[in-house]
Design an enzyme around this catalytic site. Structure first.
Site, mmCIF file in Angstrom:
data_model
loop_
_atom_site.group_PDB
_atom_site.id
_atom_site.type_symbol
_atom_site.label_atom_id
_atom_site.label_comp_id
_atom_site.label_asym_id
_atom_site.label_seq_id
_atom_site.Cartn_x
_atom_site.Cartn_y
_atom_site.Cartn_z
ATOM 1 N N PRO A 19 -5.877 1.104 17.871
ATOM 2 C CA PRO A 19 -5.911 0.357 16.715
ATOM 3 C C PRO A 19 -5.297 1.777 15.435
ATOM 4 O O PRO A 19 -5.520 1.788 14.111
ATOM 5 C CB PRO A 19 -7.027 -0.337 16.734
ATOM 6 C CG PRO A 19 -7.848 -0.222 17.530
ATOM 7 C CD PRO A 19 -7.020 0.823 18.344
ATOM 8 N N HIS A 31 0.450 -1.311 -0.187
ATOM 9 C CA HIS A 31 -0.121 0.285 0.631
ATOM 10 C C HIS A 31 1.019 1.529 -0.002
ATOM 11 O O HIS A 31 1.643 1.387 0.751
ATOM 12 C CB HIS A 31 -0.839 -0.234 1.342
ATOM 13 C CG HIS A 31 -1.884 -0.932 0.707
ATOM 14 N ND1 HIS A 31 -3.526 -0.820 1.024
ATOM 15 C CD2 HIS A 31 -2.226 -2.273 1.057
ATOM 16 C CE1 HIS A 31 -4.077 -1.679 1.282
ATOM 17 N NE2 HIS A 31 -3.336 -2.117 0.552
ATOM 18 N N TYR A 85 -9.339 5.786 6.307
ATOM 19 C CA TYR A 85 -9.915 6.562 7.823
ATOM 20 C C TYR A 85 -11.288 7.233 6.920
ATOM 21 O O TYR A 85 -10.976 8.170 6.885
ATOM 22 C CB TYR A 85 -9.025 7.034 7.845
ATOM 23 C CG TYR A 85 -7.887 5.500 8.162
ATOM 24 C CD1 TYR A 85 -7.965 5.243 9.616
ATOM 25 C CD2 TYR A 85 -6.714 4.958 7.238
ATOM 26 C CE1 TYR A 85 -7.233 3.890 10.334
ATOM 27 C CE2 TYR A 85 -5.597 4.540 7.772
ATOM 28 C CZ TYR A 85 -6.121 3.752 9.493
ATOM 29 O OH TYR A 85 -4.533 2.739 9.578
ATOM 30 N N LYS A 87 -0.547 0.427 15.116
ATOM 31 C CA LYS A 87 0.981 0.347 15.252
ATOM 32 C C LYS A 87 1.128 -0.537 15.740
ATOM 33 O O LYS A 87 2.141 -0.626 16.578
ATOM 34 C CB LYS A 87 1.607 1.676 16.159
ATOM 35 C CG LYS A 87 1.653 2.732 14.961
ATOM 36 C CD LYS A 87 2.919 2.769 14.680
ATOM 37 C CE LYS A 87 3.302 3.980 13.616
ATOM 38 N NZ LYS A 87 3.125 2.892 12.087
ATOM 39 N N TYR A 113 3.016 6.747 10.203
ATOM 40 C CA TYR A 113 2.323 5.904 9.293
ATOM 41 C C TYR A 113 2.920 4.705 8.811
ATOM 42 O O TYR A 113 3.154 3.532 9.203
ATOM 43 C CB TYR A 113 1.394 6.082 8.550
ATOM 44 C CG TYR A 113 0.519 5.037 8.465
ATOM 45 C CD1 TYR A 113 -0.521 5.134 9.046
ATOM 46 C CD2 TYR A 113 0.158 3.648 7.474
ATOM 47 C CE1 TYR A 113 -1.924 4.220 8.697
ATOM 48 C CE2 TYR A 113 -0.697 3.042 6.935
ATOM 49 C CZ TYR A 113 -1.405 3.174 8.675
ATOM 50 O OH TYR A 113 -2.845 2.333 7.719
HETATM 51 P P1 RFL Z 1 -0.854 -11.030 22.039
HETATM 52 O O1 RFL Z 1 -0.701 -11.456 20.238
HETATM 53 O O2 RFL Z 1 -0.940 -10.555 23.184
HETATM 54 O O3 RFL Z 1 0.026 -12.626 22.580
HETATM 55 C C1 RFL Z 1 0.455 -13.042 24.075
HETATM 56 C C2 RFL Z 1 0.242 -14.594 24.168
HETATM 57 O O4 RFL Z 1 1.060 -14.993 25.380
HETATM 58 C C3 RFL Z 1 -0.452 -15.779 26.078
HETATM 59 N N1 RFL Z 1 -0.047 -15.155 27.540
HETATM 60 C C4 RFL Z 1 0.336 -16.209 28.284
HETATM 61 N N2 RFL Z 1 1.451 -17.353 27.830
HETATM 62 C C5 RFL Z 1 1.749 -18.204 28.834
HETATM 63 N N3 RFL Z 1 0.840 -17.931 30.551
HETATM 64 C C6 RFL Z 1 0.643 -16.335 30.221
HETATM 65 N N4 RFL Z 1 0.046 -15.811 31.691
HETATM 66 C C7 RFL Z 1 0.275 -15.383 29.213
HETATM 67 N N5 RFL Z 1 -0.800 -14.927 29.709
HETATM 68 C C8 RFL Z 1 -0.792 -14.227 28.317
HETATM 69 C C9 RFL Z 1 -1.427 -15.533 25.224
HETATM 70 O O5 RFL Z 1 -2.786 -16.182 24.849
HETATM 71 C C10 RFL Z 1 -1.152 -14.788 23.730
HETATM 72 O O6 RFL Z 1 -0.652 -15.620 22.724
HETATM 73 O O7 RFL Z 1 0.255 -10.333 22.059
HETATM 74 P P2 RFL Z 1 2.076 -10.147 21.220
HETATM 75 O O8 RFL Z 1 3.016 -11.051 21.187
HETATM 76 O O9 RFL Z 1 2.966 -8.347 21.688
HETATM 77 O O10 RFL Z 1 1.505 -9.009 19.846
HETATM 78 C C11 RFL Z 1 0.874 -7.519 20.542
HETATM 79 C C12 RFL Z 1 -0.098 -7.635 19.188
HETATM 80 O O11 RFL Z 1 -1.035 -8.971 19.548
HETATM 81 C C13 RFL Z 1 -1.066 -6.594 19.042
HETATM 82 O O12 RFL Z 1 -0.321 -5.477 19.281
HETATM 83 C C14 RFL Z 1 -1.980 -6.407 18.239
HETATM 84 O O13 RFL Z 1 -2.953 -7.143 17.723
HETATM 85 C C15 RFL Z 1 -3.227 -5.115 18.417
HETATM 86 N N6 RFL Z 1 -4.145 -4.884 17.212
HETATM 87 C C16 RFL Z 1 -3.481 -4.359 16.397
HETATM 88 N N7 RFL Z 1 -2.132 -4.027 16.047
HETATM 89 C C17 RFL Z 1 -2.413 -3.145 14.670
HETATM 90 O O14 RFL Z 1 -1.086 -3.032 14.543
HETATM 91 N N8 RFL Z 1 -3.297 -3.152 13.746
HETATM 92 C C18 RFL Z 1 -4.354 -3.498 13.800
HETATM 93 O O15 RFL Z 1 -5.387 -3.263 13.359
HETATM 94 C C19 RFL Z 1 -4.924 -3.948 15.698
HETATM 95 N N9 RFL Z 1 -5.753 -4.410 15.464
HETATM 96 C C20 RFL Z 1 -5.020 -5.367 17.690
HETATM 97 C C21 RFL Z 1 -6.482 -5.289 16.658
HETATM 98 C C22 RFL Z 1 -5.080 -5.774 18.867
HETATM 99 C C23 RFL Z 1 -6.979 -6.480 19.733
HETATM 100 N N10 RFL Z 1 -6.771 -6.820 21.266
HETATM 101 C C24 RFL Z 1 -5.707 -7.016 21.548
HETATM 102 C C25 RFL Z 1 -7.918 -7.256 21.069
HETATM 103 C C26 RFL Z 1 -7.708 -5.690 17.078
HETATM 104 C C27 RFL Z 1 -7.761 -6.110 18.465
HETATM 105 C C28 RFL Z 1 -8.827 -6.555 18.312
HETATM 106 C C1 PHB Z 2 -7.186 -4.376 9.903
HETATM 107 O O1 PHB Z 2 -7.183 -4.638 9.083
HETATM 108 O O2 PHB Z 2 -7.136 -4.584 10.930
HETATM 109 C C2 PHB Z 2 -6.642 -2.486 10.701
HETATM 110 C C3 PHB Z 2 -5.990 -2.015 10.022
HETATM 111 C C4 PHB Z 2 -5.579 -0.226 9.939
HETATM 112 C C5 PHB Z 2 -5.402 -0.338 10.990
HETATM 113 C C6 PHB Z 2 -6.429 -0.780 12.510
HETATM 114 C C7 PHB Z 2 -6.477 -2.059 11.901
HETATM 115 O O3 PHB Z 2 -5.232 1.140 11.785
#
Ligand code: RFL
Ligand code: PHB
Length: 389
Positions: free
Chosen positions: A292, A72, A200, A296, A384
């Site tokens: 989100p 993108h 957005y 980032k 970004y």
């Molecule tokens: P994770 O992915 O939460 O993984 C942590 C892992 O640790 C496990 N865990 C344990 N294991 C052993 N013992 C324990 N006591 C434990 N406690 C927890 C969990 O089961 C899990 O498997 O963290 P990590 O690896 O740091 O990765 C971070 C990312 O997942 C997170 O920053 C992003 O997903 C945030 N996020 C988004 N980020 C973006 O850049 N773009 C997005 O669009 C975006 N959408 C989102 C998101 C996070 C969401 N959350 C947290 C609800 C959308 C959602 C819905």
């Molecule tokens: C997504 O595709 O899930 C997404 C993309 C951009 C964002 C947040 C979520 O800023």
């Protein structure tokens, strides 16, 4: 059992660190609370910075990503019915890629399994001992039996609700938090994306985002009330609301269909300092959360892994502790900039319950300035696509 680096959490942070260290001959064990299928069922990030892609390449796990991801070169911003583009390529020479977190995690699991990496699933009661001493260990339960892993270092990659952060005494850590008075309701649907770039959209009914995973898989979000539950929203109601928030010409083109996933995420900014206590290092969501809006979350997790990976390689291969001594400082310097950007994008594009008429005019003026001013667009674009590591 003994390993060099015990990694708590088998999400993207923990798996990427494990894979990178393995490539440099450093032994790890990953402890994951859930099953692999459960981790893969979580629909989260979609936009990756080039820095993240490069780390995946260094880890030898970018083959499918390089083939299937979408480059993108820009994004669309709209306010009510007016829209304009931000051209990342022209403004920064760089771009982002769209490749879902689910696929990133799937590729990392496949690589770890192909190399006989040790990942222990469904562990309970993880406790980190002696992190401030010379000989830390981790204990946990699996199938009712207690186990112990002796190690040199512990990487806390266990997300926001994990145990690693809580292991650092409260007297030594400081937490910074901002909770936003709304959430995002997201759906995944097997429909073609409404536009080739992300949209957005800020509207008087609230924020909306049109994103995607591939040519027949779309991801859409709308700002919602924190008291809403996904069950309150039928698919029809979701599509109707989305159409009212995005520019009319996009609403007319939007292809709707049944949702295959629907969930609500609250929005929060959070940072804990420091990110290291002795031989324990916090990475990713265990240490910080962003709303989100700036895409980032996963990308900041990747920069932590970059700093920790290089610090550990420096320790084991060069016998130099400079990288691990400065891990927290280096990681936090970049994190706070991503926190600022994510807070700014959120503030610019959402409707807040306490916004006055004055606040709304200021917000509209800021969007208009962004539309008309190349310097403002460059600031957005540089943040970004991702600040340098
Ligand atoms: P994770 O992915 O939460 O993984 C942590 C892992 O640790 C496990 N865990 C344990 N294991 C052993 N013992 C324990 N006591 C434990 N406690 C927890 C969990 O089961 C899990 O498997 O963290 P990590 O690896 O740091 O990765 C971070 C990312 O997942 C997170 O920053 C992003 O997903 C945030 N996020 C988004 N980020 C973006 O850049 N773009 C997005 O669009 C975006 N959408 C989102 C998101 C996070 C969401 N959350 C947290 C609800 C959308 C959602 C819905
Ligand atoms: C997504 O595709 O899930 C997404 C993309 C951009 C964002 C947040 C979520 O800023």
């Amino acid at each position: 059992m003994r390993t060099q680096v015990a990694i708590i959490g088998g999400g993207p942070s923990g798996l990427l660190l494990s894979q990178l260290l393995h490539k440099r001959g450093i032994d790890t064990v990953v402890l994951e609370r859930k099953t692999k299928d459960y981790v893969l069922s979580r629909i989260r990030a979609g936009v990756l910075e080039v820095g993240f892609v490069n780390l995946m390449r260094e880890a030898g796990v970018a083959e499918r990503m390089d083939e299937e991801c979408f480059v993108h070169d820009g994004t669309v911003i709209s306010r009510d019915n007016e829209q304009f583009g931000i051209n990342f390529k022209e403004l920064t020479g760089s771009h982002v890629v769209v490749y879902g977190q689910t696929e990133v995690t799937r590729d990392l699991y496949a690589a770890r399994e192909a190399m006989d990496g040790k990942i222990i699933y469904e562990v309970e009661g993880v406790v980190i001992h002696g992190a401030d001493g010379d000989a830390p260990c981790v204990t946990y339960e699996k199938d009712g039996t207690e186990h112990r892993i002796d190690c040199d270092f512990v990487a806390g990659c266990d997300g926001f609700h994990g145990v690693s952060r809580q292991t650092i005494p409260l007297t030594l850590r400081k937490e910074y938090e901002k909770v936003y008075p709304f959430g995002w309701l997201g759906i995944l649907s097997e429909t073609p994306p409404v536009h080739e770039e992300l949209i957005y959209a800020s509207s008087e009914r609230g924020f909306a985002l049109c994103s995607m995973r591939n040519e027949n898989l779309s991801r859409y979000y709308i700002q919602c009330s924190l008291s809403d539950s996904p069950d309150d929203w039928t698919d029809a109601a979701f599509w109707e609301e989305l159409k009212r928030r995005i520019p009319e010409e996009a609403a007319e083109r939007l292809v709707t269909g049944p949702s295959i996933e629907k969930s609500i995420a609250p929005l929060r900014s959070f940072v804990t300092e420091p990110m290291r206590w002795g031989r324990l290092f916090l990475c990713g969501d265990a240490a910080h959360i962003v709303p989100p809006t700036g895409a980032k979350g996963l990308n900041t997790a990747a920069s932590d892994i970059h700093y920790l990976y290089h610090g550990l390689v420096q320790h084991y291969l060069d016998k130099d502790d400079e990288g691990i001594e400065r891990y927290s400082e280096r990681a936090l310097a970049r994190i706070w900039k991503a926190e600022r950007f994510s807070w700014w994008m959120t503030t610019l594009l959402h409707r807040f319950p306490d916004q006055s008429e004055f606040d709304l005019r200021i917000q509209a003026a800021e969007v208009a300035f962004l539309r008309d001013n190349r310097a403002a667009q460059t600031v957005l674009a540089e943040n970004y696509v991702g600040l340098p590591y």
